[in-house]
Design an enzyme around this catalytic site. Structure first.
Site, mmCIF file in Angstrom:
data_model
loop_
_atom_site.group_PDB
_atom_site.id
_atom_site.type_symbol
_atom_site.label_atom_id
_atom_site.label_comp_id
_atom_site.label_asym_id
_atom_site.label_seq_id
_atom_site.Cartn_x
_atom_site.Cartn_y
_atom_site.Cartn_z
ATOM 1 N N TYR A 189 -50.978 -4.677 7.460
ATOM 2 C CA TYR A 189 -50.752 -6.007 8.034
ATOM 3 C C TYR A 189 -51.374 -6.090 9.425
ATOM 4 C CZ TYR A 189 -48.358 -10.300 9.407
ATOM 5 O OH TYR A 189 -48.081 -11.586 9.837
ATOM 6 N N SER A 237 -51.525 -12.896 14.068
ATOM 7 C CA SER A 237 -50.137 -12.510 14.316
ATOM 8 C C SER A 237 -50.097 -11.843 15.687
ATOM 9 C CB SER A 237 -49.670 -11.520 13.245
ATOM 10 O OG SER A 237 -48.445 -10.908 13.613
#
Length: 251
Positions: free
Chosen positions: A155, A142
């Site tokens: 995350y 990401s």
């Protein structure tokens, strides 16, 4: 050099969002795509969509954060297809909460789903990729592998871990002709980011203001990078982390 005819690709979390966008791209390039996810109904819908487009696809259900289910997944894949050439570790989740409010169970859920699953699948895929004479691993990170977010500690940590784990296996398995790379999606319009926009005030406006192309990405924007990293075109590319973010990281 982008032809994937005769190749078998496994895409975890391939029943929606970025995973489905990549699965579609790989299938359009000629691969037989095996979609894996926990939600059988969602996987069946994805399979109908792919097969309805005349693409070669099948489905094997698994929770890839569970070691026993991963072992069963790869055993079934081997029995059904006899080989594996491409692994896309896309399964992921996020729990949005300030660090001081995050529970250990929530931290563990995100880390297991995003990072431990990639380890389990890479380990299980290794003998199949080696037997095929080499192969491609695409791990989904990401842009939050690069940037921080106050509401997404586990995350961010898991996606940063994806990048470093990718570099480790790229070095370890280079002698087996296995290339491993990470893709770092930017702000892509998926079910996960719909939740982010609902929970993080002003996120939509900030994204649109910063992305030079002034739009959110679409799952199909990830198809091209998947085909490149899965094909002979990337045989001399390994251990990289490639942003696909519409220019967000450089703006």
């Amino acid at each position: 050099m982008f032809d994937l005819a005769g190749k078998v690709a496994l895409v975890t979390g391939g029943n929606g969002g970025i995973g489905l966008g990549m699965a579609r791209g790989l299938a359009q390039a000629g691969a037989h795509v095996v979609v894996s996810g926990r939600n059988r109904e969602k996987s069946a819908a994805a399979l109908r969509a792919l097969q309805g487009e005349g693409l070669a696809a099948s489905e094997i259900a698994a929770d890839v954060a569970d070691e026993a289910q991963v072992q069963a997944l790869f055993a079934q894949l081997r029995d059904q297809h006899g080989r594996l050439d491409i692994l896309v570790n896309n399964a992921g989740t996020s729990i949005r909460r300030q660090p001081q409010d995050m529970t250990l169970a929530e931290w563990t859920t995100v880390m297991d789903t995003n990072l431990t699953s990639a380890f389990l699948c890479c380990r299980a895929a290794y003998p199949l990729l080696k037997a095929a004479g080499g192969g491609k691993i695409i791990n989904i990170g990401s842009i939050l592998s690069i940037f921080g977010a106050p509401y997404a500690g586990p995350y961010c940590a898991s996606k940063g871990g994806i990048v470093q784990y990718t570099r480790s296996i790229a070095l370890a398995w280079a002698k087996e002709n296995i290339q491993a790379n990470a893709v770092l999606p930017g702000w892509i319009d998926t079910e996960m980011t719909v939740g982010a926009r609902e929970q993080v005030p002003g996120l939509n406006e900030r994204v649109l203001a910063r992305v030079p192309v002034a739009r959110w990405g679409k799952p199909e924007d990830l198809a091209g990078i998947a085909v490149f990293l899965a094909s002979k075109a990337s045989d001399f590319v390994t251990g990289t982390a490639i942003p696909v973010d519409g220019g967000y990281a450089i703006a």
